[in-house]
Design a protein around this motif. Structure first.
Motif, PDB file in Angstrom:
ATOM      1  N   LEU A   1      -4.094  -8.610  -5.429  1.00 34.39           N
ATOM      2  CA  LEU A   1      -3.112  -8.685  -4.351  1.00 34.39           C
ATOM      3  C   LEU A   1      -1.769  -8.122  -4.796  1.00 34.39           C
ATOM      4  O   LEU A   1      -1.111  -7.353  -4.076  1.00 34.39           O
ATOM      5  CB  LEU A   1      -2.967 -10.148  -3.922  1.00 34.39           C
ATOM      6  CG  LEU A   1      -2.168 -10.459  -2.665  1.00 34.39           C
ATOM      7  CD1 LEU A   1      -2.734  -9.743  -1.463  1.00 34.39           C
ATOM      8  CD2 LEU A   1      -2.125 -11.967  -2.430  1.00 34.39           C
ATOM      9  N   GLN A   2      -1.367  -8.464  -6.018  1.00 32.64           N
ATOM     10  CA  GLN A   2      -0.105  -7.972  -6.539  1.00 32.64           C
ATOM     11  C   GLN A   2      -0.144  -6.456  -6.748  1.00 32.64           C
ATOM     12  O   GLN A   2       0.855  -5.756  -6.529  1.00 32.64           O
ATOM     13  CB  GLN A   2       0.243  -8.672  -7.862  1.00 32.64           C
ATOM     14  CG  GLN A   2       1.645  -8.370  -8.369  1.00 32.64           C
ATOM     15  CD  GLN A   2       2.716  -8.708  -7.356  1.00 32.64           C
ATOM     16  OE1 GLN A   2       2.638  -9.712  -6.637  1.00 32.64           O
ATOM     17  NE2 GLN A   2       3.727  -7.862  -7.254  1.00 32.64           N
ATOM     18  N   ASP A   3      -1.282  -5.923  -7.148  1.00 37.64           N
ATOM     19  CA  ASP A   3      -1.419  -4.473  -7.301  1.00 37.64           C
ATOM     20  C   ASP A   3      -1.182  -3.766  -5.968  1.00 37.64           C
ATOM     21  O   ASP A   3      -0.563  -2.692  -5.921  1.00 37.64           O
ATOM     22  CB  ASP A   3      -2.807  -4.109  -7.838  1.00 37.64           C
ATOM     23  CG  ASP A   3      -2.973  -4.451  -9.309  1.00 37.64           C
ATOM     24  OD1 ASP A   3      -1.955  -4.681  -9.990  1.00 37.64           O
ATOM     25  OD2 ASP A   3      -4.132  -4.483  -9.776  1.00 37.64           O
ATOM     26  N   LEU A   4      -1.704  -4.333  -4.883  1.00 38.64           N
ATOM     27  CA  LEU A   4      -1.485  -3.742  -3.566  1.00 38.64           C
ATOM     28  C   LEU A   4      -0.013  -3.752  -3.192  1.00 38.64           C
ATOM     29  O   LEU A   4       0.513  -2.781  -2.632  1.00 38.64           O
ATOM     30  CB  LEU A   4      -2.288  -4.504  -2.505  1.00 38.64           C
ATOM     31  CG  LEU A   4      -3.815  -4.368  -2.578  1.00 38.64           C
ATOM     32  CD1 LEU A   4      -4.466  -5.330  -1.578  1.00 38.64           C
ATOM     33  CD2 LEU A   4      -4.250  -2.942  -2.282  1.00 38.64           C
ATOM     34  N   ARG A   5       0.671  -4.831  -3.541  1.00 40.64           N
ATOM     35  CA  ARG A   5       2.102  -4.916  -3.228  1.00 40.64           C
ATOM     36  C   ARG A   5       2.915  -3.959  -4.103  1.00 40.64           C
ATOM     37  O   ARG A   5       3.783  -3.248  -3.609  1.00 40.64           O
ATOM     38  CB  ARG A   5       2.590  -6.358  -3.412  1.00 40.64           C
ATOM     39  CG  ARG A   5       2.044  -7.303  -2.353  1.00 40.64           C
ATOM     40  CD  ARG A   5       2.408  -8.742  -2.640  1.00 40.64           C
ATOM     41  NE  ARG A   5       1.982  -9.623  -1.541  1.00 40.64           N
ATOM     42  CZ  ARG A   5       1.692 -10.893  -1.686  1.00 40.64           C
ATOM     43  NH1 ARG A   5       1.777 -11.469  -2.878  1.00 40.64           N
ATOM     44  NH2 ARG A   5       1.315 -11.619  -0.645  1.00 40.64           N
ATOM     45  N   ARG A   6       2.599  -3.937  -5.387  1.00 43.63           N
ATOM     46  CA  ARG A   6       3.330  -3.049  -6.297  1.00 43.63           C
ATOM     47  C   ARG A   6       3.115  -1.582  -5.931  1.00 43.63           C
ATOM     48  O   ARG A   6       4.014  -0.744  -6.074  1.00 43.63           O
ATOM     49  CB  ARG A   6       2.891  -3.308  -7.737  1.00 43.63           C
ATOM     50  CG  ARG A   6       3.743  -2.554  -8.770  1.00 43.63           C
ATOM     51  CD  ARG A   6       3.481  -3.025 -10.186  1.00 43.63           C
ATOM     52  NE  ARG A   6       2.081  -2.906 -10.554  1.00 43.63           N
ATOM     53  CZ  ARG A   6       1.259  -3.933 -10.756  1.00 43.63           C
ATOM     54  NH1 ARG A   6       1.710  -5.176 -10.603  1.00 43.63           N
ATOM     55  NH2 ARG A   6       0.001  -3.756 -11.095  1.00 43.63           N
TER      56      ARG A   6
ATOM     57  N   LEU B   1       1.122  -3.154   0.606  1.00 46.03           N
ATOM     58  CA  LEU B   1       1.389  -4.407   1.302  1.00 46.03           C
ATOM     59  C   LEU B   1       2.858  -4.746   1.152  1.00 46.03           C
ATOM     60  O   LEU B   1       3.458  -4.481   0.091  1.00 46.03           O
ATOM     61  CB  LEU B   1       0.572  -5.555   0.719  1.00 46.03           C
ATOM     62  CG  LEU B   1      -0.896  -5.729   1.082  1.00 46.03           C
ATOM     63  CD1 LEU B   1      -1.455  -6.927   0.337  1.00 46.03           C
ATOM     64  CD2 LEU B   1      -1.090  -5.900   2.573  1.00 46.03           C
ATOM     65  N   SER B   2       3.442  -5.352   2.190  1.00 47.00           N
ATOM     66  CA  SER B   2       4.796  -5.864   2.037  1.00 47.00           C
ATOM     67  C   SER B   2       4.750  -7.150   1.234  1.00 47.00           C
ATOM     68  O   SER B   2       3.696  -7.780   1.086  1.00 47.00           O
ATOM     69  CB  SER B   2       5.427  -6.115   3.408  1.00 47.00           C
ATOM     70  OG  SER B   2       4.760  -7.175   4.058  1.00 47.00           O
TER      71      SER B   2
END
Length: 397
Positions: A212-217, A221-222
């Motif tokens: 999930l954090q990879d998608l945000r970084r 993702l917001s």
């Protein structure tokens, strides 16, 4: 050997449904969401946390959520009541409530405005025109689990069965007056988004959080957004949330979707307790199986994500019932779910019925069917004859 008792978790469930609002005269999508919600006001029981109506991304849509339910009859009541309330309020606001996963008729006005919340503004900034095209409606099923590590393991066990859940709910054959040739055009539309797909295989909840954090970084993702995977760990509820289904045409089909999802989660909990490893379906095969389900629904071939073989969709459904038999028996749901699945197999999915209505009476007949079936209570399990129930049992064995 199967466990001798049911898991402590995987019993509670709840459903979120997204609906399209349509002009009563033309059947085209109508941006009346704010008016419908304002007219509803504070009319839902505050003692039921999380239940009630809410705004959706576009103003041509509204969402409704049930409370936490422990049985299919209770869930049926929640869904029927919410749909009837929303439908009546929509009529009073000069619109119709439609349980269809894509707008069947062309728009008669400019694109619908995005609902004015900070979250939706963030989505529009990040995804641009994708948000304007997001006039699609889904059914999300939540099932309670004990903790996040368990939830991550459950997701692994659910991955092979997401396409089968989609086939039963397929309800978006038309887009703006055109037959797409798909049973679920919503699924195709969603596939353009960067993370709307079968979730990856997770080692544990830390692995989930890193993904999930990879998608945000990576800017996909917001910071305030959840993953858009078709099954995920809820960020605000102690649940697994399965998001693969189109908005179901009828209440009974929504109950079927929720009951099968709960049985799949409970089966997963049994297998986790027995230390059975979930099949490691490749991301490529998982995507192919979803596409096949979206293309054909329950009327054509299905791709088994584990073997990679094409099989008839009814055969894949029978495999699902074999897989969940113990868990559905424990909750007393097996006979009911077989009956509801039989109704879909003999009467067709929402996509099939939409095409039949359009063929027999054109767009006006299609919109009338959607209006009537969205809020109709419909036949219930207890009203069916023993002979009909016996036929349902044979079809799904």
């Amino acid at each position: 050997m199967p466990p001798t008792s049911a898991p402590e978790d995987g019993t509670t469930m709840g459903v979120e449904e997204e609906f399209l609002l349509a002009c009563p005269d033309t059947g085209a999508a109508a941006p009346r969401g704010p008016q419908v919600l304002a007219r509803l006001g504070d009319t839902y029981d505050a003692s039921t946390p999380g239940a009630g109506p809410r705004a959706e991304l576009l103003q041509t849509m509204v969402e409704s959520a049930t409370g936490v339910c422990t049985g299919l009859t209770q869930l049926h009541h929640h869904l029927t009541t919410a749909r009837a309330h929303l439908a009546a309020t929509a009529v009073g606001s000069g619109t119709r409530l439609l349980a269809t996963a894509s707008p069947p008729l062309p728009p008669t006005s400019p694109r619908s405005a995005i609902t004015g919340t900070e979250h939706y503004a963030e989505m529009h900034h990040l995804y641009g025109a994708l948000t304007i095209d997001q006039e699609i409606c889904s059914c999300h099923v939540h099932v309670g689990v004990a903790d996040r590590d368990t939830a991550a393991a459950v997701l692994n066990h659910l991955r092979p069965w997401l396409p089968t859940l989609l086939t039963l709910s397929s309800n978006s054959p038309y887009l703006h007056g055109q037959d797409t040739g798909y049973a679920s055009w919503r699924t195709v539309s969603l596939s353009r988004w960067p993370s709307v797909r079968t979730p990856p295989y997770f080692q544990d909840s830390d692995h989930y959080d890193r993904a999930l954090q990879d998608l945000r970084r990576g800017g996909l993702l917001s910071d305030s957004s959840d993953a858009h995977w078709l099954a995920r760990i809820s960020s605000h509820l102690p649940t697994v949330e399965v998001r693969v289904a189109d908005i179901c045409h009828t209440v009974d089909e929504a109950v079927l979707q929720a009951g099968l999802t709960r049985a799949l989660v409970r089966t997963s909990l049994h297998h986790i307790a027995e230390k059975r490893r979930a099949p490691e379906v490749s991301d490529t095969t998982a995507s192919a199986a979803l596409w096949t389900a979206a293309r054909h629904g329950a009327d054509g071939p299905a791709l088994d994500p584990v073997t990679g073989d094409l099989v008839p969709a009814p055969q894949r459904l029978e495999q699902l019932f074999t897989h969940i038999e113990l868990a559905a028996t424990e909750t007393g749901d097996l006979e009911h779910l077989r009956h509801l699945a039989h109704r879909v197999r003999t009467g067709g999915t929402g996509a099939t019925r939409q095409r039949q209505a359009h063929s027999s009476g054109g767009p006006a007949h299609l919109i009338d069917l959607l209006t009537q079936q969205t809020a109709a209570e419909g036949p219930t399990w207890k009203r069916e004859s023993p002979d009909t129930r016996a036929a349902a049992d044979r079809v799904t064995r």
